[in-house]
Scaffold this motif. Sequence first.
Motif, PDB file in Angstrom:
ATOM      1  N   GLY A 132       1.158  -1.414   0.145  1.00 20.88           N
ATOM      2  CA  GLY A 132       0.014  -0.240  -0.236  1.00 20.88           C
ATOM      3  C   GLY A 132       0.952   1.512   0.386  1.00 20.88           C
ATOM      4  N   GLY A 133       2.064   1.328   0.994  1.00 14.45           N
ATOM      5  CA  GLY A 133       2.780   2.427   0.584  1.00 14.45           C
ATOM      6  C   GLY A 133       3.376   2.811  -0.792  1.00 14.45           C
ATOM      7  N   LEU A 134       3.843   1.314  -1.363  1.00 10.68           N
ATOM      8  CA  LEU A 134       4.276   1.531  -2.674  1.00 10.68           C
ATOM      9  C   LEU A 134       3.324   2.812  -3.641  1.00 10.68           C
ATOM     10  CD1 LEU A 134       6.608  -1.499  -3.487  1.00 10.68           C
ATOM     11  CD2 LEU A 134       7.283   0.879  -2.874  1.00 10.68           C
ATOM     12  N   ILE A 135       2.359   2.999  -3.230  1.00  8.47           N
ATOM     13  CA  ILE A 135       1.385   3.377  -4.103  1.00  8.47           C
ATOM     14  C   ILE A 135       0.756   4.778  -3.158  1.00  8.47           C
ATOM     15  CG2 ILE A 135      -1.427   3.576  -5.142  1.00  8.47           C
ATOM     16  CD1 ILE A 135      -1.190   0.447  -4.438  1.00  8.47           C
ATOM     17  N   LEU A 136       0.861   4.866  -1.973  1.00  7.59           N
ATOM     18  CA  LEU A 136       0.215   5.560  -1.214  1.00  7.59           C
ATOM     19  C   LEU A 136       1.660   6.823  -1.393  1.00  7.59           C
ATOM     20  CD1 LEU A 136      -2.140   6.846   0.354  1.00  7.59           C
ATOM     21  CD2 LEU A 136      -0.376   5.821   2.637  1.00  7.59           C
ATOM     22  N   PHE A 137       2.165   6.899  -1.119  1.00 10.42           N
ATOM     23  CA  PHE A 137       3.588   7.537  -0.933  1.00 10.42           C
ATOM     24  C   PHE A 137       3.390   8.415  -1.808  1.00 10.42           C
ATOM     25  CE2 PHE A 137       3.853   5.657   3.135  1.00 10.42           C
ATOM     26  CZ  PHE A 137       4.310   7.013   3.903  1.00 10.42           C
ATOM     27  N   PRO A 138       3.430   8.019  -3.628  1.00  8.82           N
ATOM     28  CA  PRO A 138       4.145   9.075  -4.736  1.00  8.82           C
ATOM     29  C   PRO A 138       2.572   9.511  -4.393  1.00  8.82           C
ATOM     30  CG  PRO A 138       4.522   6.362  -5.043  1.00  8.82           C
ATOM     31  CD  PRO A 138       4.080   6.707  -3.695  1.00  8.82           C
ATOM     32  N   SER A 139       1.762   9.407  -4.219  1.00  9.85           N
ATOM     33  CA  SER A 139       0.551   9.700  -4.315  1.00  9.85           C
ATOM     34  C   SER A 139       0.103  10.953  -3.653  1.00  9.85           C
ATOM     35  CB  SER A 139      -0.652   9.292  -4.070  1.00  9.85           C
ATOM     36  OG  SER A 139      -0.264   7.670  -4.871  1.00  9.85           O
ATOM     37  N   LEU A 140       0.563  11.376  -2.493  1.00  6.56           N
ATOM     38  CA  LEU A 140       0.925  11.511  -0.818  1.00  6.56           C
ATOM     39  C   LEU A 140       1.545  12.834  -1.993  1.00  6.56           C
ATOM     40  CD1 LEU A 140       0.818  10.554   2.464  1.00  6.56           C
ATOM     41  CD2 LEU A 140      -0.918  12.419   1.610  1.00  6.56           C
ATOM     42  N   ALA A 141       2.995  12.634  -1.844  1.00  6.62           N
ATOM     43  CA  ALA A 141       3.933  13.276  -2.564  1.00  6.62           C
ATOM     44  C   ALA A 141       3.659  14.696  -4.051  1.00  6.62           C
ATOM     45  CB  ALA A 141       5.240  12.755  -2.937  1.00  6.62           C
ATOM     46  N   LEU A 142       2.384  13.330  -5.129  1.00  2.81           N
ATOM     47  CA  LEU A 142       1.806  14.771  -5.792  1.00  2.81           C
ATOM     48  C   LEU A 142       1.106  15.588  -5.289  1.00  2.81           C
ATOM     49  CD1 LEU A 142       1.719  14.873  -8.593  1.00  2.81           C
ATOM     50  CD2 LEU A 142      -0.599  13.203  -8.718  1.00  2.81           C
ATOM     51  N   LEU A 143      -0.108  15.081  -4.291  1.00  2.00           N
ATOM     52  CA  LEU A 143      -1.018  16.106  -3.170  1.00  2.00           C
ATOM     53  C   LEU A 143       0.134  17.022  -2.946  1.00  2.00           C
ATOM     54  CD1 LEU A 143      -3.392  16.753  -2.713  1.00  2.00           C
ATOM     55  CD2 LEU A 143      -3.309  15.727  -0.525  1.00  2.00           C
ATOM     56  N   PHE A 144       0.653  16.109  -2.174  1.00  2.00           N
ATOM     57  CA  PHE A 144       1.703  17.427  -1.226  1.00  2.00           C
ATOM     58  C   PHE A 144       2.986  18.754  -2.448  1.00  2.00           C
ATOM     59  CE2 PHE A 144       0.735  14.859   2.570  1.00  2.00           C
ATOM     60  CZ  PHE A 144       0.247  15.940   2.919  1.00  2.00           C
TER      61      PHE A 144
END
Lengths: 421, 457
Positions: free
Chosen positions: A311-323
């Motif tokens: 989940g983290g492998l998908i989540l963190f790039p997405s979060l980075a994109l959002l921020f």
Amino acid sequence: MGLKEIPLLFVLAGLVLYVTLAGADFGAGFWQLVAGRGERGERIREHAHDAMAPVWEANHVWLIFVLTVFWTGYPTAFGSIASTLAVPLFIAAIGIIFRGAAYALRAGTTSLREQSAVDTAFSISSVLTPFALGTVIGAIADERVPVGNAAGDMFSSWLNLTAVTIGVLAVVISAYLAAVYLAADAVRAGDAELEQAFRRRALGTGVVAGALAVVGLVVLHHETHHLYHELVAGRGLPALIVSVLAGLATLVLVVVRRYELSRYTAALAVAAIVAGWALAQEPVLLPGLTVSQAAAPHDTLVAIVVAVVGGGLILFPSLALLFSLTLRGHIGYIGGGPASAEQLPDGGPTSGGVRGVVARSSTGLLVRAAGACLVGALGFLTAADAGWAHVIGVLSLVGFIVLGVCAALPLALQEDSAAGD
Amino acid sequence: MIAALIGTALGPVQQHYLDEARQMQALSFAVHIPLVCFGVAFPAMVLLAEWLHLRTGDDLYRTLARRWTRIMVALFAIGVITGTILSFEMGLLWPNFTATFGDVFGLGFAIEGFSFFLEAIFIGIYVYGWERMPPRWHLLSGLPIVFTGFSGSMMVIAVNGWMNHPSGFKLVNGKTTDVHPWAALFGNRFFWHELVHMYIAAFIVAGFVVAAAYAVGRLRGNWGRYERIALAIPLTIAALAAPAQLLVGDWAARTVATDQPTKLAAMEGLQKTTKGASEHVLGWYDAKTGDIKWGIEIPYLLSLLSTHDPNGRVQGLDAVPAADRPPVNVERFAFQTMVGIGTLLALIGVLTLLVRWRRRRLPQSVWFYRALVVAGPLSLVCLIAGWVTTEVGRQPWVVYGVMRTADAVTGAGGVPVGYAVLALVYVGVAVALAWILRRLARSPLAPHADPQPTTQV
């Protein structure tokens, strides 16, 4: 440390992220509450809302992460905590309802007066929630949660000196993190007056948070001496030192206006407090229950690690994109930025466009294909009983709906030429 | 059925307010599930409108997508908080359920957490990215919302499927051993029909509710090109999904007949195990005689539907002790409500499609739009009746055949207080939501956004 401790590390990491990210969100609510009247108060409220609106939902989900990983990895401990500490957890839950409702409601407000009414009405929850969640942490640290279904006292378990001190500390840390974040955001927005306002607030609450932390240690000394001893003289000491240093560094960075950096040192200070608590209490999770006794069976622990890492492998790039989109201003609260007209496709409403969609898809063929799918679904899903047949049946049914929409929709969209309302 | 429960992780407790705890859970669920439908299905409609804008260049679709986006984000925010309440209640109301079986089913919620996380992130990007991102990228940023809506429902329903058809563990003295969470959640044949049934239901509910809002407008004379298209998109989707749902429902009922025969017997009010069982429409189950009073009997239909054989054997309620049966009339009433409304919605759908196909337009009769106005709220009733059917039908078990709901409940006091507070708060949330939806429906887009399209009435 083995597999049995790894989910707890995830939980603690989630807790640190929740405190630093969602904490800032609750803190923003706190500043809205005390912003005062008049135009200046409204500007502060406005700024606090705009900065948080795109990210609050994502920040909030860290709590869900903490809860779900905890109850999967340490179910007995979770059940014991949730039943004994039902009251503060319920208060926190109600506070979260109000906080979320405020964001939803604000979308419908039309005047500043309405907006500030909504903000003020719901900001109380911004104080309640971190306080209640803080007392939960305090109650666990203070060994007030025995193993069992509501085995601890419903009120004295969390309404005691240690728990209440940590609750208040949670509120102050939230306010402090929010002030730092909002000052940084004001710099980006180029608003010197707001930056000053939040810088003062950051320094004030930072000093209060430091003082409260010292008070907390004194309280621990009296109430939970074992934990105090481990924290100041045992395994927790390195973490305590890191926390103090990071806290001081944060204040210095705010003084010299390096807000962005100070957010990380503030997060480090929080992380170090949590780590110190964990180290000081280890290996005990609840009185009479060690972490390894509480841990789920082997397969579940492996499954948690796989799920969290995956989940983290998908989540963190997405979060980075959002921020990064938020920080670079590519997304933001409606705030009428440069509505880049050149990006819009040229041409106004052209009925030719709609006809184009229709022409590209032969309606008769689509209707027949949709009908065939429906017949297939009847055969494979309704008449047949085998699992593989049901898979084909469901896919046929989905095909029926999708092809049907493709066939039926263009007719409705081009209708004005035919029906002429 | 797995051997009955010997012990639980936290031990037995006395809880005088078990029914209040059940009702509080049911209330929280009934508030949340309609919002889930909008979280799952509405983004697809918004994206469809935005895609039509990119495809045709017609700004009307863009206005539509932007207005719907504001509704979507308000409903999502409320859905976030009502969903959070549900996850709190896993511990606050049913700590012994979570304490005993968290290691078996918890993984589903942990993965759902990630799914929800991604949904929140991309909703943030999509909603606040209007006007600031290149149009194509903006459309793409919405796609993960649709995917995560599906994967999130899949995880939650995997847990529900496991509760209804538990496997993947052994229970020894209240401790789970030999736990295989992946197999328990995803190797379970029971959850697929639930997933498909719920996913299609989401499109039916979102479709009919949105269509109903514009049908109200049409009845008031508010009917321009904008309104017609805003009605046509959700109506078309719902009109296709509603008849399709009948087939899925039939599949679901047959699976229940195989895996939860007592639930099926309660849904039908069938007292004795019967060959060539009749179906009873309407009526009332009399617990003393075990008969259906005042019902319309259709011979052999129940056997035919559940076994594909008019003389097939259908298990009755008497196969299990009275203490292991769900409340029959609640179950029957919920089931018949769902089937009745579902059939009605399917008829509206078929009618819409027929008129579309034969006359190449939307229906024009004022009665059609009156029916649509009613269909919106009815679809919500249908949705909740369906969940009552599956959840009340599972009683008295929280984990079917393994743990009773009475053994799962919290030992903490104050359940009625919590229930009252939550009910009050939810009334407030409902009023607030109604207020904001009216506001959003009336107010134009913010002044600095798009100019009002001339086509709008």
